[in-house]
Enzyme design. Structure first.
Site, PDB file in Angstrom:
ATOM      1  N   HIS A  85       0.824  -1.213   0.000  1.00  0.00           N
ATOM      2  CA  HIS A  85       0.000   0.000   0.000  1.00  0.00           C
ATOM      3  C   HIS A  85       0.861   1.267   0.000  1.00  0.00           C
ATOM      4  O   HIS A  85       0.459   2.294  -0.554  1.00  0.00           O
ATOM      5  CB  HIS A  85      -0.974  -0.036   1.178  1.00  0.00           C
ATOM      6  CG  HIS A  85      -1.985  -1.139   1.051  1.00  0.00           C
ATOM      7  ND1 HIS A  85      -2.618  -1.721   2.119  1.00  0.00           N
ATOM      8  CD2 HIS A  85      -2.464  -1.789  -0.057  1.00  0.00           C
ATOM      9  CE1 HIS A  85      -3.444  -2.663   1.680  1.00  0.00           C
ATOM     10  NE2 HIS A  85      -3.357  -2.738   0.367  1.00  0.00           N
ATOM     11  N   SER A 134      -6.777  -1.999  -0.485  1.00  0.00           N
ATOM     12  CA  SER A 134      -6.275  -1.215  -1.619  1.00  0.00           C
ATOM     13  C   SER A 134      -7.342  -0.348  -2.302  1.00  0.00           C
ATOM     14  O   SER A 134      -7.054   0.810  -2.625  1.00  0.00           O
ATOM     15  CB  SER A 134      -5.596  -2.134  -2.637  1.00  0.00           C
ATOM     16  OG  SER A 134      -6.419  -3.211  -2.995  1.00  0.00           O
ATOM     17  N   GLU A 163     -13.823  -8.079  -7.568  1.00  0.00           N
ATOM     18  CA  GLU A 163     -13.639  -9.071  -6.506  1.00  0.00           C
ATOM     19  C   GLU A 163     -14.595 -10.223  -6.784  1.00  0.00           C
ATOM     20  O   GLU A 163     -15.782 -10.002  -6.972  1.00  0.00           O
ATOM     21  CB  GLU A 163     -13.922  -8.421  -5.139  1.00  0.00           C
ATOM     22  CG  GLU A 163     -14.068  -9.366  -3.985  1.00  0.00           C
ATOM     23  CD  GLU A 163     -12.851 -10.255  -3.726  1.00  0.00           C
ATOM     24  OE1 GLU A 163     -11.722  -9.760  -3.683  1.00  0.00           O
ATOM     25  OE2 GLU A 163     -13.045 -11.489  -3.586  1.00  0.00           O
ATOM     26  N   ASP A 194     -14.333 -11.738 -12.508  1.00  0.00           N
ATOM     27  CA  ASP A 194     -13.051 -12.443 -12.406  1.00  0.00           C
ATOM     28  C   ASP A 194     -11.919 -11.482 -12.793  1.00  0.00           C
ATOM     29  O   ASP A 194     -11.842 -11.031 -13.942  1.00  0.00           O
ATOM     30  CB  ASP A 194     -13.083 -13.658 -13.335  1.00  0.00           C
ATOM     31  CG  ASP A 194     -11.823 -14.509 -13.193  1.00  0.00           C
ATOM     32  OD1 ASP A 194     -10.800 -13.994 -12.695  1.00  0.00           O
ATOM     33  OD2 ASP A 194     -11.866 -15.678 -13.598  1.00  0.00           O
ATOM     34  N   GLY A 195     -11.063 -11.191 -11.844  1.00  0.00           N
ATOM     35  CA  GLY A 195      -9.978 -10.239 -12.084  1.00  0.00           C
ATOM     36  C   GLY A 195      -9.031 -10.682 -13.187  1.00  0.00           C
ATOM     37  O   GLY A 195      -8.459  -9.843 -13.898  1.00  0.00           O
ATOM     38  N   ASP A 228      -3.354  -8.186  -7.442  1.00  0.00           N
ATOM     39  CA  ASP A 228      -2.959  -8.648  -6.107  1.00  0.00           C
ATOM     40  C   ASP A 228      -3.699  -9.954  -5.780  1.00  0.00           C
ATOM     41  O   ASP A 228      -4.594  -9.968  -4.929  1.00  0.00           O
ATOM     42  CB  ASP A 228      -3.305  -7.531  -5.099  1.00  0.00           C
ATOM     43  CG  ASP A 228      -2.924  -7.890  -3.679  1.00  0.00           C
ATOM     44  OD1 ASP A 228      -2.071  -8.775  -3.482  1.00  0.00           O
ATOM     45  OD2 ASP A 228      -3.494  -7.268  -2.754  1.00  0.00           O
TER      46      ASP A 228
HETATM   47  C1  LIG Z   1      -4.734 -10.501  -1.455  1.00  0.00           C
HETATM   48  S1  LIG Z   1      -6.447 -10.268  -1.478  1.00  0.00           S
HETATM   49  C2  LIG Z   1      -6.649  -8.646  -2.058  1.00  0.00           C
HETATM   50  C3  LIG Z   1      -6.246  -7.564  -1.107  1.00  0.00           C
HETATM   51  C4  LIG Z   1      -6.453  -6.171  -1.629  1.00  0.00           C
HETATM   52  N1  LIG Z   1      -5.891  -5.994  -2.960  1.00  0.00           N
HETATM   53  C5  LIG Z   1      -5.805  -5.172  -0.693  1.00  0.00           C
HETATM   54  O1  LIG Z   1      -4.624  -4.833  -0.895  1.00  0.00           O
HETATM   55  O2  LIG Z   1      -6.476  -4.702   0.216  1.00  0.00           O
HETATM   56  C6  LIG Z   1      -6.938 -11.187  -2.900  1.00  0.00           C
HETATM   57  C7  LIG Z   1      -8.438 -11.121  -3.178  1.00  0.00           C
HETATM   58  O3  LIG Z   1      -8.693 -11.695  -4.468  1.00  0.00           O
HETATM   59  C8  LIG Z   1      -9.950 -12.337  -4.432  1.00  0.00           C
HETATM   60  N2  LIG Z   1      -9.993 -13.242  -5.580  1.00  0.00           N
HETATM   61  C9  LIG Z   1      -9.589 -14.521  -5.682  1.00  0.00           C
HETATM   62  N3  LIG Z   1      -9.696 -14.949  -6.966  1.00  0.00           N
HETATM   63  C10 LIG Z   1     -10.181 -13.896  -7.672  1.00  0.00           C
HETATM   64  C11 LIG Z   1     -10.477 -13.688  -9.050  1.00  0.00           C
HETATM   65  N4  LIG Z   1     -10.298 -14.659  -9.952  1.00  0.00           N
HETATM   66  N5  LIG Z   1     -10.935 -12.485  -9.428  1.00  0.00           N
HETATM   67  C12 LIG Z   1     -11.107 -11.473  -8.528  1.00  0.00           C
HETATM   68  N6  LIG Z   1     -10.845 -11.611  -7.218  1.00  0.00           N
HETATM   69  C13 LIG Z   1     -10.382 -12.804  -6.796  1.00  0.00           C
HETATM   70  C14 LIG Z   1      -9.981 -12.989  -3.058  1.00  0.00           C
HETATM   71  O4  LIG Z   1     -11.312 -13.261  -2.668  1.00  0.00           O
HETATM   72  C15 LIG Z   1      -9.306 -11.893  -2.208  1.00  0.00           C
HETATM   73  O5  LIG Z   1     -10.265 -11.026  -1.659  1.00  0.00           O
END
Ligand SMILES: C[S@@+](CC[C@H](N)C(=O)[O-])C[C@H]1O[C@@H](n2cnc3c(N)ncnc32)[C@H](O)[C@@H]1O
Length: 283
Positions: free
Chosen positions: A18, A102, A120, A145-146, A166
């Site tokens: 961050h 984030s 998410e 889906d990210g 991330d």
């Molecule tokens: C490491 S965390 C994110 C933390 C956030 N970026 C932060 O810094 O506050 C990863 C997140 O990705 C989500 N996730 C898992 N697979 C995903 C996908 N295919 N697409 C989007 N989100 C996904 C998980 O549910 C989780 O909330």
């Protein structure tokens, strides 16, 4: 999808990630033209540090807890001010009870002309994220889906953008997906500013990831690593990494001030190490 970021929110890896995110956003704000932040794995946006997950796993105490209690050198203090300002805004009074993820940190730093797309996939996390930003015309929170969004959402219509990737690293193959996803997105939006987070736990996985990135041929990839303890067996997270593609010209000097201060605060006594290098520089 078992990963829940609430167990880790505000830990040393979040702090370093961050802090870098904020430096990238501050750079984008130097020009008045609007930009878009695309957060492909956004999480729920706000974490309750008094909740059951953070209570069972109070990693934040050795992350944001330590940072807020520390006396920082003046240059690091100035560089961290927008980040710590966002954390303090989420907490009334002196007690630390909430940690902004984030997308919420990014939201604190946006100007009226800037936008955030926060993605998410986990249903509960996505619902919380949507509720957090409900009615906010500058933010679109979607249960998407990210990995698909990474190429599909670029280039943003603003043509200036920061893409934070991330992933949870809970499944095998996520390093490969990260390198492949960057390559596809970069073909569509080569001038984008990309920040890719990765865990430092398995040195072979990190080396293969770095080699895969180098093999993409993408220029201007800066690697930033900070470790807080020696590697151990069985392997446990001992460091945090970020690759920034098209980094601002200011970033290396800023990190050369910030990383020693963060390593001293976040690491086991005397064990903090940091490292900055170019996977590929200018071509
Ligand atoms: C490491 S965390 C994110 C933390 C956030 N970026 C932060 O810094 O506050 C990863 C997140 O990705 C989500 N996730 C898992 N697979 C995903 C996908 N295919 N697409 C989007 N989100 C996904 C998980 O549910 C989780 O909330």
């Amino acid at each position: 999808m078992n990963y829940r970021h609430a167990f880790h929110a505000g830990n040393f890896a979040d702090v370093v990630k961050h802090a870098i995110l904020v430096r990238l956003l501050e750079y984008l704000k130097r020009k008045p033209a609007p930009f878009r932040v695309i957060d492909t794995h956004a999480g729920r946006g706000r974490y309750d540090l008094a909740g059951p997950e953070a209570e069972r796993s109070p990693e934040w105490r050795d992350g944001i807890g330590r940072l807020l209690a520390a006396t920082l050198p003046p240059d690091a203090d100035a560089l961290l001010a927008p980040y710590l300002g966002a954390v303090r805004t989420e907490n009334a009074g002196d007690a630390l009870t909430a940690y902004p993820g984030s997308p919420l940190i990014a939201r604190h730093l946006l100007r009226p002309q800037d936008r955030l797309s926060a993605l998410e996939l986990h249903p509960e996390e996505a619902a919380a994220l949507r509720a957090l930003f409900a009615g906010d015309i500058q933010v679109r929170a979607s249960a998407v889906d990210g990995w698909q969004a990474l190429p599909a959402f670029v280039p943003p219509k603003e043509k200036r953008g920061l893409i934070l990737v991330d992933p949870p690293f809970e499944e095998k193959g996520e390093f490969e997906r990260l390198a492949g996803g960057l390559a596809r997105a970069h073909r569509r939006f080569p001038s984008g500013l990309y920040a890719l987070w990765y865990p430092i736990k398995d040195p072979d996985a990190v080396a293969a990831f770095t080699a895969a990135l180098a093999a993409t041929g993408i220029p201007r990839m800066l690697r930033i690593e900070l470790t807080i303890r020696a590697p151990s067996t069985p392997a446990r997270l001992h460091g945090t990494g970020m690759v920034v593609v098209n980094p601002p010209f200011t970033l290396e000097a800023e990190l050369a001030s910030l990383l020693p201060a963060l390593a001293a605060i976040l690491a086991d006594a005397g064990r903090g190490r940091w490292h900055l290098d170019w996977i590929r520089g200018e071509v």
